[in-house]
Design a protein around this motif. Sequence first.
Motif, mmCIF file in Angstrom:
data_model
loop_
_atom_site.group_PDB
_atom_site.id
_atom_site.type_symbol
_atom_site.label_atom_id
_atom_site.label_comp_id
_atom_site.label_asym_id
_atom_site.label_seq_id
_atom_site.Cartn_x
_atom_site.Cartn_y
_atom_site.Cartn_z
ATOM 1 N N THR A 225 60.522 30.499 73.913
ATOM 2 C CA THR A 225 59.441 29.498 73.886
ATOM 3 C C THR A 225 59.998 28.067 73.849
ATOM 4 N N ALA B 219 55.317 20.459 75.714
ATOM 5 C CA ALA B 219 55.850 20.664 74.348
ATOM 6 C C ALA B 219 56.008 19.340 73.607
ATOM 7 N N GLU C 199 58.847 25.811 71.792
ATOM 8 C CA GLU C 199 58.415 25.218 70.513
ATOM 9 C C GLU C 199 59.445 24.269 69.903
#
Length: 422
Positions: free
Chosen positions: A68, A107, A70
Amino acid sequence: MRISVVGGGYVGLVSAACFSELGHTVDLIEIDPAKVEAINQGGSPIYEKGLDEILKEHVGRDLKATPTYESIEHSQVALICVGTPQGKGGEADLSMIGSAAKSIGLALQNCHDYHVVAVKSTVPPGTTENLVKPTVLKYSGIFQEIGFVMNPEFLREGLAVQDFMNPDRIVVGSSDKKAGDVFAGVYGGLDAPVIRTSLTAAEMIKYASNAFLATKISFSNEIGNICKRLGIDVYEVMKGVGLDHRINPYFLNAGAGFGGSCFPKDLSALGHLAREVGEDPMLLNAVMEINERQPMRIIELLEKRIGDLAGKRVAVLGLAFKNDTDDARESRSIPVIAELKKRGATVKAYDPKANSSMSRIFPEIDYFSSAAEALDGADACLVMTEWPQFGRLCTEFDLMKKRVIIDARRILSCKDAEGICW
Ligand code: UDX
């Protein structure tokens, strides 16, 4: 510093590992779950000398792989290391660059600190300014908080860790001084000159470097082809040439030419770019053409030695594009094997590491687990990759019907081998 590296290929994985070795906290963003799993177990999905030791030291501490994005909002730098494969028309395919930039932008929507987006992938001049920057800004929704950098890599496959930790130079192209200052800090501790320049100059430095290295190789091959007709040893000649400090002895080894995932595609992309801006890349075209023709010389030599190839058994020792890798991309063995098959020869192939890579390209030929087995009963042998262990072969050639040996990499020590261009 906390760094997010996007793309877990040999550049991304080696960069992530080496940045953690330099003291940074690194998240490696990789879409392939098998690769993520392997890395987080401390293993490396690719072979690179010294990489396993670094991964074992840092994975689970200050280095982890994740599927991901993140980590981006908590990092100071996001480094794009995704592939830019050759497109159908020879141009660089930038689709993965665009999607990485979009994901980074999304993001960064929650990020309120200054952040640098850096491109390490090999991209045509103008890509960072005209594709990466607008894409990130479009999806991040903020403007003044993001700086952009272009930081090309000069890593050789198989030696990537060594090349990363011992760079000849660190190139930092930036959109503004602050971005360049922040980014130059990630290399703190490495002893190398830092070149601060524009985004487009940094992008071009990469292409021009690879194109020049490939030019040295094709130049040496052309000199070799001329020397062979004159009975001159090109390796003696290039040894004398390379001692000129303006030339240097590296990348002057004549032989089957260059392969790999970089030189062919970068030359092609640079040539494509030249034509797009109205320049005729005459020299780049010649470098590529010499490289394309070089393997065919091996076939001509072979026919001269054993006549019609139909029904003949030919051992091909060396399938990887160079030694110390299992990578067969653009290997010079590929056009040679294709031509041998086309002329009706039976190919007996062996490589210390690249048998399985080549079997994905030519599943129908025979692969052996030693040079001796491939040589047994062969009418001729072609040595296509500079594996040092091939240099120790001699009595094994007695297993052949006749000792017809063509060396395409100047690696053999036995006297009765004929060189492709020496
Ligand atoms: C290359 C560049 O060296 C590196 O800086 C860049 O970042 C990526 O591309 P790589 O493709 O891994 O690295 O391999 P390299 O060691 O450069 O060899 C490329 C090809 O050239 C191989 O097929 C090799 O056999 C051939 N070669 C190399 C020659 O034919 N003659 C030489 O003198 C040197």
